[in-house]
Scaffold this active site. Structure first.
Site, mmCIF file in Angstrom:
data_model
loop_
_atom_site.group_PDB
_atom_site.id
_atom_site.type_symbol
_atom_site.label_atom_id
_atom_site.label_comp_id
_atom_site.label_asym_id
_atom_site.label_seq_id
_atom_site.Cartn_x
_atom_site.Cartn_y
_atom_site.Cartn_z
ATOM 1 N N HIS A 205 0.809 -1.223 0.000
ATOM 2 C CA HIS A 205 0.000 0.000 0.000
ATOM 3 C C HIS A 205 0.844 1.275 0.000
ATOM 4 O O HIS A 205 0.311 2.373 -0.092
ATOM 5 C CB HIS A 205 -0.926 0.041 1.223
HETATM 6 C C1 UD1 Z 1 -2.254 5.906 5.253
HETATM 7 C C2 UD1 Z 1 -0.975 6.522 5.782
HETATM 8 C C3 UD1 Z 1 0.142 5.490 5.770
HETATM 9 C C4 UD1 Z 1 -0.260 4.225 6.494
HETATM 10 C C5 UD1 Z 1 -1.584 3.716 5.939
HETATM 11 C C6 UD1 Z 1 -2.057 2.539 6.734
HETATM 12 C C7 UD1 Z 1 -0.610 8.913 5.308
HETATM 13 C C8 UD1 Z 1 0.084 9.888 4.448
HETATM 14 N N1 UD1 Z 1 -0.551 7.630 4.930
HETATM 15 O O1 UD1 Z 1 -2.034 5.557 3.900
HETATM 16 O O2 UD1 Z 1 1.280 6.020 6.410
HETATM 17 O O3 UD1 Z 1 0.730 3.268 6.290
HETATM 18 O O4 UD1 Z 1 -2.574 4.744 6.023
HETATM 19 O O5 UD1 Z 1 -2.942 1.740 6.025
HETATM 20 O O6 UD1 Z 1 -1.186 9.277 6.304
HETATM 21 N N2 UD1 Z 1 -9.376 4.775 1.089
HETATM 22 C C9 UD1 Z 1 -10.544 4.066 1.084
HETATM 23 N N3 UD1 Z 1 -11.159 3.811 2.266
HETATM 24 C C10 UD1 Z 1 -10.693 4.252 3.456
HETATM 25 C C11 UD1 Z 1 -9.501 4.985 3.454
HETATM 26 C C12 UD1 Z 1 -8.845 5.230 2.276
HETATM 27 O O7 UD1 Z 1 -11.028 3.648 0.027
HETATM 28 O O8 UD1 Z 1 -11.312 3.976 4.492
HETATM 29 C C13 UD1 Z 1 -8.689 5.016 -0.197
HETATM 30 C C14 UD1 Z 1 -8.989 6.392 -0.771
HETATM 31 O O9 UD1 Z 1 -9.067 6.266 -2.163
HETATM 32 C C15 UD1 Z 1 -7.769 7.179 -0.398
HETATM 33 C C16 UD1 Z 1 -6.657 6.134 -0.425
HETATM 34 O O10 UD1 Z 1 -7.278 4.936 0.027
HETATM 35 O O11 UD1 Z 1 -7.511 8.235 -1.289
HETATM 36 C C17 UD1 Z 1 -5.485 6.472 0.468
HETATM 37 O O12 UD1 Z 1 -5.931 6.698 1.818
HETATM 38 P P1 UD1 Z 1 -5.070 7.603 2.818
HETATM 39 O O13 UD1 Z 1 -5.648 7.531 4.166
HETATM 40 O O14 UD1 Z 1 -4.868 8.959 2.236
HETATM 41 O O15 UD1 Z 1 -3.659 6.939 2.784
HETATM 42 P P2 UD1 Z 1 -3.238 5.414 2.924
HETATM 43 O O16 UD1 Z 1 -2.652 4.981 1.638
HETATM 44 O O17 UD1 Z 1 -4.343 4.636 3.510
HETATM 45 N N1 UDP Z 2 -3.497 -5.432 8.937
HETATM 46 C C1 UDP Z 2 -4.748 -6.015 9.072
HETATM 47 N N2 UDP Z 2 -5.365 -6.477 7.945
HETATM 48 C C2 UDP Z 2 -4.809 -6.419 6.712
HETATM 49 C C3 UDP Z 2 -3.519 -5.823 6.595
HETATM 50 C C4 UDP Z 2 -2.893 -5.334 7.724
HETATM 51 O O1 UDP Z 2 -5.277 -6.107 10.179
HETATM 52 O O2 UDP Z 2 -5.425 -6.868 5.744
HETATM 53 C C5 UDP Z 2 -2.858 -4.875 10.146
HETATM 54 C C6 UDP Z 2 -1.484 -5.398 10.424
HETATM 55 O O3 UDP Z 2 -1.535 -6.556 11.215
HETATM 56 C C7 UDP Z 2 -0.847 -4.233 11.170
HETATM 57 C C8 UDP Z 2 -1.505 -3.019 10.549
HETATM 58 O O4 UDP Z 2 -2.691 -3.488 9.926
HETATM 59 O O5 UDP Z 2 -1.174 -4.267 12.547
HETATM 60 C C9 UDP Z 2 -0.563 -2.429 9.549
HETATM 61 O O6 UDP Z 2 -1.222 -1.496 8.804
HETATM 62 P P1 UDP Z 2 -0.669 -0.985 7.397
HETATM 63 O O7 UDP Z 2 0.203 -2.005 6.783
HETATM 64 O O8 UDP Z 2 -1.862 -0.528 6.640
HETATM 65 O O9 UDP Z 2 0.131 0.328 7.825
HETATM 66 P P2 UDP Z 2 1.649 0.619 8.220
HETATM 67 O O10 UDP Z 2 2.015 -0.228 9.371
HETATM 68 O O11 UDP Z 2 2.478 0.385 6.999
HETATM 69 O O12 UDP Z 2 1.632 2.078 8.542
#
Ligand code: UD1
Ligand code: UDP
Length: 356
Positions: A205
């Site tokens: 992601h």
């Molecule tokens: C965010 C964090 C990242 C973290 C990740 C965990 C930032 C800059 N990034 O990334 O550090 O590792 O969360 O998973 O804060 N979206 C949905 N449903 C949701 C949320 C998001 O469909 O509930 C989609 C939207 O299209 C959105 C995209 O995911 O634009 C990205 O979501 P966003 O929260 O901006 O960043 P993440 O990639 O989730």
């Molecule tokens: N995780 C989860 N379901 C998934 C993928 C990840 O519960 O399908 C959990 C994982 O065990 C960890 C957290 O989500 O605790 C990590 O989140 P993510 O990888 O989105 O973010 P990051 O740690 O890179 O910020």
């Protein structure tokens, strides 16, 4: 005891809040839990509150998805109003998301202590949004809670203004709690038709991978070339990228692409996998805690100790490198204790007693 406003917003922060909210309340702190609404899909948010019995948030700021500036600004404006009403002693933020940075900037401008959980991590890559978020948050904070000595040393070397406390990693606390409960009786292996030690779990992601079609295609090619099944719970960001680049059909043909999983099912699969391929920060550590070799789909990591311990290999996105790292046996060297003893949340609750 302190009155603490804890701010969460994205999936990994719900996991981190699980042990910390419990420890704060056990220690007699008064916690007001604020969900920024950065993650809002049930499978990225509600499932964690339900499975882990995290208290219902007192506020949901509903910021949703947006560009970095707009999303961070929405957190700032809306949290400022909450802090006007709640008047806490401390604002507690986690990790490195835009929710973290927004909350940190608001708290830093007010007469309230800012405490940062998972402080002192660096990837060394300033093009990574999370690197910017953690750097500014660490340097805005009054209290930095570091998962390991190396992170604390880095904060001191950078001249961070805050008190620094090495607490250990709260994600270790979370893994231990869930492992002890046998992953809530999860049947994820059977549900996904896989056998322990015969499949690879994968997550992708990170912006650097999803925003670049060549990198994302490289990851898919590498994973598709593996012998045996690959289960890929798909983050919505990656889902959208695969569609946009015309890669979705191929991904679904070659891999077992599933919706994002709840924490119990995800950890059950991580525990059972022969290896994990990921660009997640949290998953690299969880793999280490569960004795699952990790192959990291990035060129660098914040969790360098896991690489040095021989449990994490940085491979980037080259298909041949991914295949090589995930084919054949995996070394399972003796495991040092890297990130505390599984009582990081108690250390944080204790440190917050000095903040009132
Ligand atoms: C965010 C964090 C990242 C973290 C990740 C965990 C930032 C800059 N990034 O990334 O550090 O590792 O969360 O998973 O804060 N979206 C949905 N449903 C949701 C949320 C998001 O469909 O509930 C989609 C939207 O299209 C959105 C995209 O995911 O634009 C990205 O979501 P966003 O929260 O901006 O960043 P993440 O990639 O989730
Ligand atoms: N995780 C989860 N379901 C998934 C993928 C990840 O519960 O399908 C959990 C994982 O065990 C960890 C957290 O989500 O605790 C990590 O989140 P993510 O990888 O989105 O973010 P990051 O740690 O890179 O910020």
């Amino acid at each position: 005891m302190s009155r603490v406003v804890s701010v969460v917003g994205a999936r990994p922060q719900f996991v981190k809040a699980f042990p910390v909210s419990g420890a704060l309340r056990d220690a007699g702190h008064e916690e007001v839990l604020v969900h920024t609404g950065q993650h809002y899909d049930a499978e990225l948010s509600d499932v964690f509150f339900d499975e882990l019995a995290i208290p219902e948030p007192d506020y949901n700021l509903g910021v949703g998805s947006d560009d970095h500036g707009a999303q961070t600004a929405a957190v700032m404006r809306r949290l400022d109003d909450v802090l006007d009403s709640e008047d806490p002693d401390a604002v507690l933020v986690y990790g490195d998301t835009n929710s973290t940075l927004g909350a940190a900037l608001v708290a830093a401008k007010r007469d309230v202590a800012l405490a940062h959980v998972e402080a002192g991590l660096r990837s060394g890559d300033r093009s990574m949004p999370e690197e910017v978020n953690r750097l500014f948050t660490d340097h805005a904070a009054d209290h930095n809670y570091a998962p390991a000595e190396r992170a604390a040393d880095r904060l001191r070397a950078e001249g961070a203004y805050a008190e620094t406390v090495v607490t250990g990693d709260v994600m270790y606390d979370a893994v231990l709690a869930v492992e002890e409960r046998d992953f809530g009786g999860s049947s994820a292996l059977a549900d996904h038709g896989v056998t322990a030690d015969e499949f690879v779990l994968a997550t992708v992601h990170r912006a650097a991978n999803t925003d670049d079609p060549d990198r994302l295609a490289g990851i898919l090619d590498g994973l598709a070339s593996l012998p045996g099944p690959v289960v890929l719970p798909l983050h919505p960001r990656t889902d959208a990228a695969l569609e946009a680049y015309g890669l979705a059909e191929r991904a679904r043909a070659d891999l077992d692409v599933v919706a994002p999983l709840g924490y119990l099912d995800f950890l059950r699969l991580l525990d059972g996998a022969r290896a994990v391929a990921t660009d997640s920060g949290g998953v690299q550590k969880e793999a280490f805690y569960l004795d699952t070799p990790c192959v990291t789909l990035r060129e660098e990591t914040e969790w360098t100790e896991t690489v040095e311990a021989g449990w994490n290999t940085l491979v980037g996105t080259d298909p041949a490198a991914i295949r090589a790292a995930l084919t054949g046996g995996h070394d399972r060297p003796a495991k040092p204790s890297l990130y505390g003893d599984g009582d990081a949340a108690d250390h944080i609750a204790e440190a917050l007693e000095r903040v009132a």
